[in-house]
Structures are given as C-alpha cells and as structure tokens.
Write a protein that holds these residues in place. Structure first.
Motif, PDB file in Angstrom:
ATOM      1  N   ASN A 139     -26.495  -8.413  13.148  1.00  0.00           N
ATOM      2  CA  ASN A 139     -26.629  -9.652  14.022  1.00  0.00           C
ATOM      3  C   ASN A 139     -25.553  -9.459  15.172  1.00  0.00           C
ATOM      4  OD1 ASN A 139     -25.635 -12.183  14.979  1.00  0.00           O
ATOM      5  ND2 ASN A 139     -26.698 -13.376  13.342  1.00  0.00           N
ATOM      6  N   LEU A 140     -26.016  -9.440  16.204  1.00  0.00           N
ATOM      7  CA  LEU A 140     -24.785  -9.191  17.527  1.00  0.00           C
ATOM      8  C   LEU A 140     -23.974 -10.279  17.517  1.00  0.00           C
ATOM      9  CD1 LEU A 140     -27.345  -7.569  20.300  1.00  0.00           C
ATOM     10  CD2 LEU A 140     -25.512  -6.335  19.082  1.00  0.00           C
ATOM     11  N   ASN A 141     -24.152 -11.391  16.797  1.00  0.00           N
ATOM     12  CA  ASN A 141     -23.098 -12.330  17.286  1.00  0.00           C
ATOM     13  C   ASN A 141     -22.067 -12.350  16.229  1.00  0.00           C
ATOM     14  OD1 ASN A 141     -24.522 -13.517  19.343  1.00  0.00           O
ATOM     15  ND2 ASN A 141     -25.527 -15.170  18.094  1.00  0.00           N
ATOM     16  N   THR A 142     -22.459 -11.813  14.997  1.00  0.00           N
ATOM     17  CA  THR A 142     -21.486 -11.792  13.773  1.00  0.00           C
ATOM     18  C   THR A 142     -20.932 -10.036  13.753  1.00  0.00           C
ATOM     19  OG1 THR A 142     -23.206 -11.280  12.187  1.00  0.00           O
ATOM     20  CG2 THR A 142     -22.451 -13.419  12.776  1.00  0.00           C
ATOM     21  N   GLY A 143     -21.666  -9.252  14.132  1.00  0.00           N
ATOM     22  CA  GLY A 143     -21.172  -8.005  13.941  1.00  0.00           C
ATOM     23  C   GLY A 143     -21.317  -7.303  12.323  1.00  0.00           C
ATOM     24  N   VAL A 144     -22.248  -8.148  11.494  1.00  0.00           N
ATOM     25  CA  VAL A 144     -22.275  -7.526  10.519  1.00  0.00           C
ATOM     26  C   VAL A 144     -23.077  -6.168  10.397  1.00  0.00           C
ATOM     27  CG1 VAL A 144     -23.370  -8.074   8.067  1.00  0.00           C
ATOM     28  CG2 VAL A 144     -22.114  -9.704   9.257  1.00  0.00           C
ATOM     29  N   GLU A 145     -22.603  -5.084   9.518  1.00  0.00           N
ATOM     30  CA  GLU A 145     -23.273  -3.834   9.710  1.00  0.00           C
ATOM     31  C   GLU A 145     -24.554  -3.903   9.006  1.00  0.00           C
ATOM     32  OE1 GLU A 145     -20.407  -1.115   8.644  1.00  0.00           O
ATOM     33  OE2 GLU A 145     -18.954  -1.077  10.189  1.00  0.00           O
ATOM     34  N   ALA A 146     -25.436  -3.283   9.589  1.00  0.00           N
ATOM     35  CA  ALA A 146     -26.782  -2.816   8.631  1.00  0.00           C
ATOM     36  C   ALA A 146     -26.447  -1.831   7.640  1.00  0.00           C
ATOM     37  CB  ALA A 146     -27.637  -2.273   9.503  1.00  0.00           C
ATOM     38  N   THR A 147     -26.949  -1.962   6.544  1.00  0.00           N
ATOM     39  CA  THR A 147     -26.907  -1.036   5.143  1.00  0.00           C
ATOM     40  C   THR A 147     -28.374  -0.774   4.732  1.00  0.00           C
ATOM     41  OG1 THR A 147     -26.652  -2.945   3.821  1.00  0.00           O
ATOM     42  CG2 THR A 147     -24.577  -2.049   4.670  1.00  0.00           C
ATOM     43  N   ALA A 148     -28.331  -0.101   3.841  1.00  0.00           N
ATOM     44  CA  ALA A 148     -29.743   0.638   3.297  1.00  0.00           C
ATOM     45  C   ALA A 148     -30.449  -0.545   2.524  1.00  0.00           C
ATOM     46  CB  ALA A 148     -29.411   1.915   2.519  1.00  0.00           C
ATOM     47  N   ASP A 149     -29.420  -1.505   2.010  1.00  0.00           N
ATOM     48  CA  ASP A 149     -30.018  -2.640   1.155  1.00  0.00           C
ATOM     49  C   ASP A 149     -29.925  -3.697   1.815  1.00  0.00           C
ATOM     50  OD1 ASP A 149     -27.268  -3.024   1.315  1.00  0.00           O
ATOM     51  OD2 ASP A 149     -26.976  -2.830  -1.156  1.00  0.00           O
ATOM     52  N   SER A 150     -29.980  -3.738   3.322  1.00  0.00           N
ATOM     53  CA  SER A 150     -30.106  -5.071   4.104  1.00  0.00           C
ATOM     54  C   SER A 150     -31.637  -5.535   3.867  1.00  0.00           C
ATOM     55  CB  SER A 150     -29.652  -4.749   5.532  1.00  0.00           C
ATOM     56  OG  SER A 150     -28.187  -4.308   5.461  1.00  0.00           O
ATOM     57  N   VAL A 151     -31.699  -6.873   3.874  1.00  0.00           N
ATOM     58  CA  VAL A 151     -33.042  -7.478   3.807  1.00  0.00           C
ATOM     59  C   VAL A 151     -33.533  -7.687   5.280  1.00  0.00           C
ATOM     60  CG1 VAL A 151     -34.400  -9.567   2.983  1.00  0.00           C
ATOM     61  CG2 VAL A 151     -32.727  -8.408   1.349  1.00  0.00           C
ATOM     62  N   TYR A 152     -34.757  -7.265   5.521  1.00  0.00           N
ATOM     63  CA  TYR A 152     -35.372  -7.677   6.935  1.00  0.00           C
ATOM     64  C   TYR A 152     -36.653  -8.445   6.793  1.00  0.00           C
ATOM     65  CZ  TYR A 152     -32.421  -4.089   9.004  1.00  0.00           C
ATOM     66  OH  TYR A 152     -31.309  -3.284   9.352  1.00  0.00           O
ATOM     67  N   GLN A 153     -37.112  -9.128   7.519  1.00  0.00           N
ATOM     68  CA  GLN A 153     -38.439  -9.863   7.494  1.00  0.00           C
ATOM     69  C   GLN A 153     -39.439  -8.692   7.815  1.00  0.00           C
ATOM     70  OE1 GLN A 153     -38.679 -12.999  10.214  1.00  0.00           O
ATOM     71  NE2 GLN A 153     -37.103 -14.386   9.261  1.00  0.00           N
ATOM     72  N   ALA A 189     -28.780 -10.365   5.388  1.00  0.00           N
ATOM     73  CA  ALA A 189     -30.081 -10.466   6.005  1.00  0.00           C
ATOM     74  C   ALA A 189     -29.769 -10.233   7.264  1.00  0.00           C
ATOM     75  CB  ALA A 189     -30.286 -11.951   5.793  1.00  0.00           C
ATOM     76  N   SER A 190     -31.051  -9.790   7.871  1.00  0.00           N
ATOM     77  CA  SER A 190     -30.976  -9.099   9.538  1.00  0.00           C
ATOM     78  C   SER A 190     -31.552 -10.684  10.087  1.00  0.00           C
ATOM     79  CB  SER A 190     -32.122  -8.176   9.496  1.00  0.00           C
ATOM     80  OG  SER A 190     -32.090  -7.940  11.198  1.00  0.00           O
ATOM     81  N   ALA A 191     -30.832 -10.945  11.454  1.00  0.00           N
ATOM     82  CA  ALA A 191     -31.409 -11.640  12.301  1.00  0.00           C
ATOM     83  C   ALA A 191     -32.094 -10.850  13.452  1.00  0.00           C
ATOM     84  CB  ALA A 191     -30.294 -12.240  13.159  1.00  0.00           C
ATOM     85  N   GLY A 214     -29.812  -3.124  15.353  1.00  0.00           N
ATOM     86  CA  GLY A 214     -29.959  -2.612  13.929  1.00  0.00           C
ATOM     87  C   GLY A 214     -31.229  -2.046  13.331  1.00  0.00           C
ATOM     88  N   ALA A 215     -30.945  -1.187  12.428  1.00  0.00           N
ATOM     89  CA  ALA A 215     -32.213  -0.608  11.965  1.00  0.00           C
ATOM     90  C   ALA A 215     -31.996   0.204  10.350  1.00  0.00           C
ATOM     91  CB  ALA A 215     -33.079   0.573  12.488  1.00  0.00           C
ATOM     92  N   ALA A 216     -32.739   0.141   9.312  1.00  0.00           N
ATOM     93  CA  ALA A 216     -32.813   0.841   8.079  1.00  0.00           C
ATOM     94  C   ALA A 216     -33.903   1.360   7.986  1.00  0.00           C
ATOM     95  CB  ALA A 216     -32.436  -0.187   7.129  1.00  0.00           C
TER      96      ALA A 216
END
Length: 451
Positions: A41-55, A199-201, A21-23
């Motif tokens: 997160n490949l385990n949960t399948g939660v989609e990446a969005t423009a407002d997702s938080v990454y480290q 939040a991204s894993a 995933g990427a934004a």
C-alpha cells in the motif's frame, strides 16, 4: 533466467515497471522458490512479503470449477444436465435459452448470455440468490454452446449450484472442500479475514498520469465471489492448488481432493478459443489451456488494481504464481513471467502483438456501427481505412471509474484490428465476426453483438 536470482530480478523489474508491490512463488524440481518486493500500500508503506495476501480475481474460477467437479464425482451433478436441474431459480431474458443452458456451458464460457453483470446484492448470505433474480434481464447474445464469450455471471451461477447442493454458502464450501484439505494457511474470503494478514491494496493510474495511487474501492460484490470477487491468497497457496492438479488430485499431505478422472476432464479441451492474436488455445472445464506448447494450463485474474498470473507446465512439473498490485503489469509479465516460462518451464510463450509499422488501409464498411455489452458499448467509426473505437460506459462501469474514450485501431490481420497506443502496458486487439459482408459480433475476450 534462473530461479537462483528470483528476488533480485523481481526487485529490478517492479522498479523499472512502476509496480508498487508483487510476490511470486514457483514450484520447480521439488522446491518452492518465493520472492516478494515493494509495498502492499503506497499510503502506508507496508512491505510486501512472500506470505502477503492478494486478491486473485478470476483465478478463483478454477477453484469454483473444482467444487463442481467434486459434486460430479459424488453423482450429484451431471455436466450436461440443464442448470435448472440444480439451480431452480436460474432465469434469463430468453426463457428458451435459460432452459437449455447446461453446467458444462457455464464451465466453458459458452452459455451465450451477457456475462459482465456485477450488481452488488449486499453482504448477506442471500446475496447469490438475489443475484440470480437479476439475471432475468441478462440478454442472450448467441445460442447456448454456440461460441465462447467470457462469462463472469455464469460462474456466479455455479457458486449458487455449489451452495444449493452443499447446503452452505459458497465461501464455506470453498473452505471446507478445498482450502482446508489443501492445507492453505494464507487465504481470506471476507474483508474481515483479509485484515488478519498482510493484505494488499489495489493501485490504479493517478488522474494526472504521474504514477499509481491506491484504488478507492477494495473489493468487488460478495455475489461475484465464485467468479473472482473476494478470494485472497498468497502465491504459495496457488502453487499448492497447482501441485494438487499435477499430482492427479492429491494434496501434498496425501489427501485426495479430486479424482484423477476429474482432473483429466478439467484439462480436456472443450471449446476452441476464437482465432484471436495474443489469446489462443482452448478452454477446458474452468482451466484455460493456453496453447503455449508443452501443454501449459492455468488462469489469470484481476480485480480493481490487483492482478494474478497462474500457470502449470506439466512436462517439467513447474507451477508458477504471481500477484501484483498495480503499475505496468504487462511489462512485468514480459520481463519476468515470460522469461521464467521460457527458461525454467520450457514454454513457447507467444509475443504480444504490436501494430504494423506502416498499416495499410482497408474497407472498414463491414465493421462500422455500435456493439453493446452489459457494462459498456463500443462505437466503431471509420478513420480513413482504419477504425476509431469509442468506449461508452454504462452506469455501473462509470461508477467503477470507466470514462468515455476513443482509441485508433489499425488492421492487424483479416477482421482483426490493433490499437495504435498502449493501454495498461499492451496494445489491445479487437476482432469481428462477419456474415454476408457485415460484422454481427465484436470480440475482445467477450462477444458483443451489434446493437
């Protein structure tokens, strides 16, 4: 490439490069362009969005530098004063060097001591003070100010300086003096804040080489926060910060965050980056001045399975930020980031070096031996006029998943060698500082002394 098809291009590139995933966010022509693709997160399948938080990893260092510059503006910090003026507990294995290290040395990665010290000192508000005590064993590699060697530990010391002078923990200072004035809404400083967002894993290569898997460790120690261990942001927040720099220190709502003088100082070349293929440019105060032509500057970042690319092209007023969570990120950079840099921002992005088709052998005698850093050592052996470089992880590096590994390097240019095979999507390069016919340091972004 244009920004009109940003979403489509991002989707195609992450699929081709195996990025979960990427934004991306790009400020150009007075407009914010955003796109997101894949999953967090490949385990949960939660989609990446423009407002997702990454480290954002080491991109945090520029934010810490800005906090220091605010203190300079207030007359509370002198960049050329010894660090001990502001952090009395600052110690190193070399007492004479510790007394000489200045705030400017820390901001420019030139204090000369071992920089990759990530010891976990707990989650308490005293974690940075406990970390300072650990530095009593940090070895001095070069005299303060002598050469650039990327120094995470130095920025943790700067975090302690900010905390001491503000009378609050670094995280609170960051929120009060930068995040809030900038109007940042998608930011986290603790895991318990990150879970309030998408939040991204991080993802790392699967042991069997079959693809990416979710990393078992999500966050670096809190004591490494000022260097890049904890801050989570959506790409648009990095763009917000970049726009403030472009505006001479003024946030989008007119709030002054930094003085124009501070911004100029941060962007003034302080130290030449060693002549190193694929790196280049200068270091400012916190910023990497990239040498891409047209004066681009920024900072990248990486934690366990998460990476950030952030740069500003002042001539065209472009601010770029990309967050990704694993896979072939260098390939993502080649296909998307560098295309935008060239086509939208007008930057002359250097191509990553590749091994020569028929590398000629050289006399390897000056380079052979062991070179030691705080996380790992490198054993350099002859391979018929080329080099075999073996990485030997220390205890902490082994804990983080590093394994003993030998890689063949071939000559690239004088005192520089390049890996035959790619790792993490790129051919690694090492350089040597040679004195009197013998290498005294190995440089791979860090300066490692001969053992």
């Amino acid at each position: 490439m244009t920004l009109d098809n940003l979403q489509k291009n991002l989707e195609e590139v992450i699929r081709a490069r195996g990025v979960p995933g990427a934004a991306v966010a790009v400020w150009d022509g007075g407009t914010l362009h955003e796109a997101a693709a894949g999953v967090l997160n490949l385990n949960t399948g939660v989609e990446a969005t423009a407002d997702s938080v990454y480290q954002v990893g080491s991109t945090t260092k520029v934010w810490t530098a800005a906090l220091v510059m605010q203190l300079v503006e207030e007359g509370l910090v002198d960049l050329d004063a010894p660090v001990r003026t502001h952090v009395p507990g600052f110690v190193l294995a070399d007492e004479e060097a510790a007394a000489r290290v200045t705030v400017r040395h820390l901001l420019t990665h030139t204090p000369g001591f071992d920089g990759d010290i990530f010891l976990d000192t707990g989650r308490g508000d005293d974690c940075v003070d406990l970390y300072l005590a650990v530095l009593k064993d940090a070895k001095q590699i070069t005299p303060p100010g002598a050469t650039l060697s990327y120094c995470n530990a130095g920025f943790n010391v700067l975090g302690a300086l900010v905390a001491n002078l503000r009378g609050m923990v670094w995280e609170e200072a960051l929120r009060k003096h930068l995040l809030t004035p900038l109007g940042c809404t998608h930011a986290s400083l603790y895991p318990e804040e990150a879970v309030l967002f998408r939040a991204s894993a991080g993802h790392v290569p699967a042991p069997d080489g079959s693809g990416a898997v979710v990393a078992g460790t999500w966050q670096l120690p809190r004591s490494s926060g000022p260097a890049g261990g904890v801050l989570g942001l959506a790409p648009r927040e990095l763009v917000r910060f970049g726009r403030m720099i472009l505006a001479g220190g003024v946030a989008e709502d007119g709030t002054r965050v930094l003085s124009e003088e501070s911004v100029r100082a941060m962007l003034t070349p302080q130290v030449k980056v060693p002549d190193f293929p694929g790196l280049g440019g200068h270091w400012g105060l916190g910023f990497h001045l990239m040498g891409w032509g047209r004066g681009a500057f920024g900072h990248d970042g990486g934690t366990i399975g998460q990476t950030t690319e952030w740069w500003i092209a002042p001539e065209r007023g472009v601010v770029f930020a990309l967050n990704a969570n694993g896979g072939d990120v260098p390939g993502l950079h080649e296909d998307l980031v560098h295309a935008i840099a060239r086509d939208v921002a007008g930057l002359d992005v250097p191509r990553r070096p590749v091994p020569p088709a028929e590398p000629a052998p050289v006399d390897t005698a000056p380079y052979l031996g062991n070179f030691e850093g705080p996380l790992f050592s490198l054993e350099v052996a002859d391979a018929g006029g080329h080099l075999d470089v073996t990485t030997v992880p220390g205890p902490l590096a082994a804990e983080l998943g590093m394994t003993r590994d030998t890689v063949r390097y071939v000559p690239l240019s004088e005192h520089h060698f390049i890996a035959v095979d790619k790792f993490a999507g790129r051919h690694a390069v090492v350089g040597f500082e040679v004195e009197n016919g013998r290498a005294v340091h190995l440089f791979n972004g860090r300066t490692l002394p001969r053992a």
